[in-house]
Design an enzyme around this catalytic site. Structure first.
Site, PDB file in Angstrom:
ATOM      1  N   HIS A 471       0.901  -1.033   0.023  1.00  0.00           N
ATOM      2  CA  HIS A 471       0.174   0.208  -0.115  1.00  0.00           C
ATOM      3  C   HIS A 471       1.281   1.254   0.441  1.00  0.00           C
ATOM      4  O   HIS A 471       0.963   1.929  -0.704  1.00  0.00           O
ATOM      5  CB  HIS A 471      -0.962  -0.194   0.809  1.00  0.00           C
ATOM      6  N   GLU A 472       1.734   1.604   0.859  1.00  0.00           N
ATOM      7  CA  GLU A 472       2.498   2.326   0.834  1.00  0.00           C
ATOM      8  C   GLU A 472       3.661   2.895  -0.429  1.00  0.00           C
ATOM      9  O   GLU A 472       3.629   4.121  -0.589  1.00  0.00           O
ATOM     10  CB  GLU A 472       3.396   2.034   2.271  1.00  0.00           C
ATOM     11  N   HIS A 475       1.964   4.467  -3.036  1.00  0.00           N
ATOM     12  CA  HIS A 475       2.079   5.638  -2.689  1.00  0.00           C
ATOM     13  C   HIS A 475       2.994   6.347  -3.269  1.00  0.00           C
ATOM     14  O   HIS A 475       3.443   7.450  -3.697  1.00  0.00           O
ATOM     15  CB  HIS A 475       1.863   6.307  -1.083  1.00  0.00           C
ATOM     16  N   HIS A 478       4.079   6.680  -6.892  1.00  0.00           N
ATOM     17  CA  HIS A 478       2.537   8.094  -7.350  1.00  0.00           C
ATOM     18  C   HIS A 478       4.047   9.167  -7.405  1.00  0.00           C
ATOM     19  O   HIS A 478       4.046   9.939  -8.276  1.00  0.00           O
ATOM     20  CB  HIS A 478       2.040   8.148  -6.212  1.00  0.00           C
TER      21      HIS A 478
END
Length: 679
Positions: A471-472, A475, A478
């Site tokens: 999940h992290e 990010h 991105h």
């Protein structure tokens, strides 16, 4: 002269953590604010007619060194804080807020911006430049540029008060979390807890110069206890302690702060012409209005509630076998783990040896290479703020050339410490932007709280922690793939309800058998996780999905109602308000001694005010996006290339347009319902 006020001489201009002293911060901020104000004055006093380049673009690139110093300071205040840093934060926050307000309410500056904005059709701007102009103008209006002088002063004071109170909220939660620990000397009280976890508890006791075992409210300590401890009374005691964080009428109590924060936000919204704070926030989100958010959450609630009720009934029948007539929330994790083991023959402790942290990190690195052409090389010479931190140079392979170009710095910080707040997050120490012919690359950080390695075992992750890392890392991708011209449109600088798409999207790969087989290997024997276990992980993806969905909907409803109905706090206290607006989503009896709002940092300290719904909103996006990958092949290079464009575009386009360019259509809520409930 402070190290923070100059361009850093480190490799890649990275943060010189080893040279920064706490006493550097205050003078540096004062000097950098002065320098930034001079840059603003230069824009305002430019005798030439205002245009896009000398006004909008100049503003976008102003204050770079101040931004860098701020990111270093506030990131450290979350990941490696101290009493001294927290005290500095109390002094620095209002100064920075005042500076920010002064810029956003600078009449002469706004007049120049407005002049460029009013003449925008006469400029030949590309799509990103148009977005920057629109966002700059709107940002000033939303910051009070159209207010009269008296109201501008009111707004400035509100912003300063909010800054300090939000900071205090987070400090109280951290102190309340660190304040509690349970010391256990009788091993029989720890029946059911796996040896590896007991070892962790023993290490914690040793660090405190105690015999026996110590359980804290840090998640790597708290969650395993609630999941495995057979001693129901101890589960209740520790769950109550967790549920009382900053809710004990002591020096770390947050109840009054919540009311103060919400009233200030309502005042701010009213000053700016909005009915409530949610209307103010949602003007700038994909969802647009509280009504649309509430309709979305209630639609999901209607669909998910029957599934959640069925799941809880299954748990209750298990608990009944143990003589428990009325199951409580502190029983949930324990019986959910029992049911998961019965259904899928899976438990975290059996799976953990297959997920050593280094192996999982290599897997996410490998996936990033396969999908996006990224490679990672550990760099020992770049300064870091703690020995636990590792730094990687990130490169992008150039197609067919064998060359690679520097893409980003990545800091990873995985283990809990006293000075680190709970949870997991991604942040950045430097934005990406393009200026003077150079593409200045970003410096990205991932911070987590995984179990530390012990003298006998490496750090072993639960499967949930595996998905947390992915999940992290979503990010982080991105941020690392950012390729925009302006720093304020780069990376994760997107509409808030779009920001969780990359992170939640990447989690999907953790459940794909063909990918899992590449890295789920026993740390001692190298044995690949058996097919039947992989199949069960895949099947268990939606285990307790109804319960989890209702939990998230409850948080979303509470958040939205706090930011639309603050006046009700005249007649309801925090506990009453929370119980009332989460009633439809509660699956267990509510305990009168606990409340989650006083530690709901996402909305009272973080950026999720009137935005918590975006987790479920982004789940619709990620289910729809990953559905496309499943249709074309999860490693399909063309699909990955299209998704890479979405990631690298940051906030340069409307997020719905970006999504449609990738997928070919708008996301459908049915994609989430189908994935979650097979409907």
């Amino acid at each position: 002269m402070s190290i923070l006020t100059e361009k850093f001489t480190t490799k890649y201009n990275s943060a010189p953590f080893n040279q920064i002293k706490n006493e550097d911060y205050l003078p540096a901020f004062k000097q950098l604010i002065h320098s930034s104000e001079e840059e603003i004055n230069a824009i305002v006093n430019n005798p030439n007619e205002p245009d896009f380049e000398n006004t909008i673009e100049a503003l976008a690139f102003s204050g770079e060194q101040l931004d860098r110093a701020s990111s270093i300071f506030f990131n450290l205040n979350s990941a490696e804080t101290s009493d001294e840093l927290q005290q500095i934060a109390q002094e620095v926050s209002p100064v920075l807020t005042e500076y920010s307000s002064k810029i956003s309410q600078n009449k002469a500056l706004f007049q120049k911006i407005k002049k460029v904005y009013d003449q925008k059709d006469s400029y030949n701007l590309n799509e990103e430049q148009q977005m920057l102009l629109n966002e700059t103008y709107k940002g000033f209006v939303r910051s009070g540029a159209l207010l009269n002088e008296e109201d501008k002063e009111k707004l400035q004071k509100i912003n300063m008060d909010l800054s300090l109170k939000s900071l205090q909220f987070g400090q109280n939660v951290l102190a309340s979390t660190n304040n509690y620990f349970k010391h256990i000397t009788n091993k029989a009280d720890l029946a059911g807890i796996p040896e590896a976890i007991l070892e962790q508890y023993a290490e914690e006791a040793k660090e405190r110069n105690l015999d026996g075992w110590v359980i804290t409210l840090q998640y790597p300590s708290y969650i395993p206890f609630m999941t495995y401890a057979e001693n129901r009374e101890l589960r209740k005691e520790i769950a109550l302690a967790n549920g009382k964080k900053s809710f004990q009428n002591d020096e770390f109590d947050n109840q009054k702060l919540i009311v103060d924060i919400l009233k200030l936000k309502q005042e701010k919204a009213a000053l700016l012409g909005f009915k409530n704070y949610a209307d103010y926030v949602l003007e700038e989100r994909m969802a647009k209005s509280p009504t649309k958010v509430l309709d979305f959450l209630n639609e999901l609630l209607t669909k998910a509630k029957p599934f959640a009720d069925k799941e809880i009934e299954e748990l209750k029948s298990l608990a009944k076998n143990d003589g428990i007539e009325e199951m409580q929330s502190y029983d949930h994790a324990f019986y959910a783990e029992k049911l998961r083991k019965a259904k899928y023959d899976l438990n975290d402790e059996e799976l953990k040896p297959y997920f050593p942290l280094d192996q999982v990190q290599e897997a996410v690195f490998g996936l990033s290479h396969k999908l996006f052409g990224l490679s990672f090389e550990e760099q020992k010479d770049i300064p870091k703020y703690h020995d636990d931190v590792k730094v990687y140079e990130v490169f992008e392979d150039e197609k067919n050339s064998g060359e690679k170009t520097f893409k980003a710095l990545l800091y990873v910080d995985y283990f809990p410490r006293k000075g680190k707040r709970a949870g997991a997050w991604m942040t950045s120490y430097k934005n990406q932007y393009q200026k003077d012919g150079e593409n200045s690359r970003p410096h990205i950080s991932i911070v987590c709280n995984f179990s530390k390695p012990t003298k006998d075992t490496p750090s072993l992750l639960t499967f949930q922690e595996v998905t947390t890392l992915f999940h992290e890392f979503g990010h982080a991708l991105h941020g690392m793939l950012a390729n925009t011209q302006y720093p304020n449109l780069s990376g994760t600088s997107v509409k808030w309800d779009f920001v969780e798409l990359p992170s939640q999207f990447l989690e999907n790969f953790c459940y794909e058998p063909e990918f899992l087989k590449t890295f789920a290997k026993h740390y001692k024997t190298g044995e690949v996780l058996p097919d039947e276990k992989i199949e069960k992980i895949s099947q268990s993806k939606n285990f307790m999905e109804g319960y989890q969905t209702l939990r998230q909907i409850g948080f979303g409803l509470l958040d939205m109602n706090y930011h639309t109905k603050v006046e009700e706090l005249e007649n309801k206290n925090i506990k009453q308000f929370e119980d009332y607006y989460t009633k439809q989503t509660q699956l267990y009896p509510v305990n009168p001694e606990t409340a989650m709002s006083p530690s709901f940092s996402h909305i009272f300290q973080g950026g999720y005010s009137a935005g918590y719904y975006s987790y479920k909103w982004a789940e619709v996006l990620d289910a729809d996006a990953f559905g496309y990958f499943k249709e074309t092949g999860i490693f399909n290079p063309e699909t990955a290339a299209k998704f890479k464009v979405l990631l690298s575009s940051g906030g340069t386009k409307d997020p719905m347009d970006l999504y449609k360019n990738f997928r070919g259509s708008e996301p459908k809520v049915e994609s989430l319902l189908k994935r979650a409930f097979g409907e």
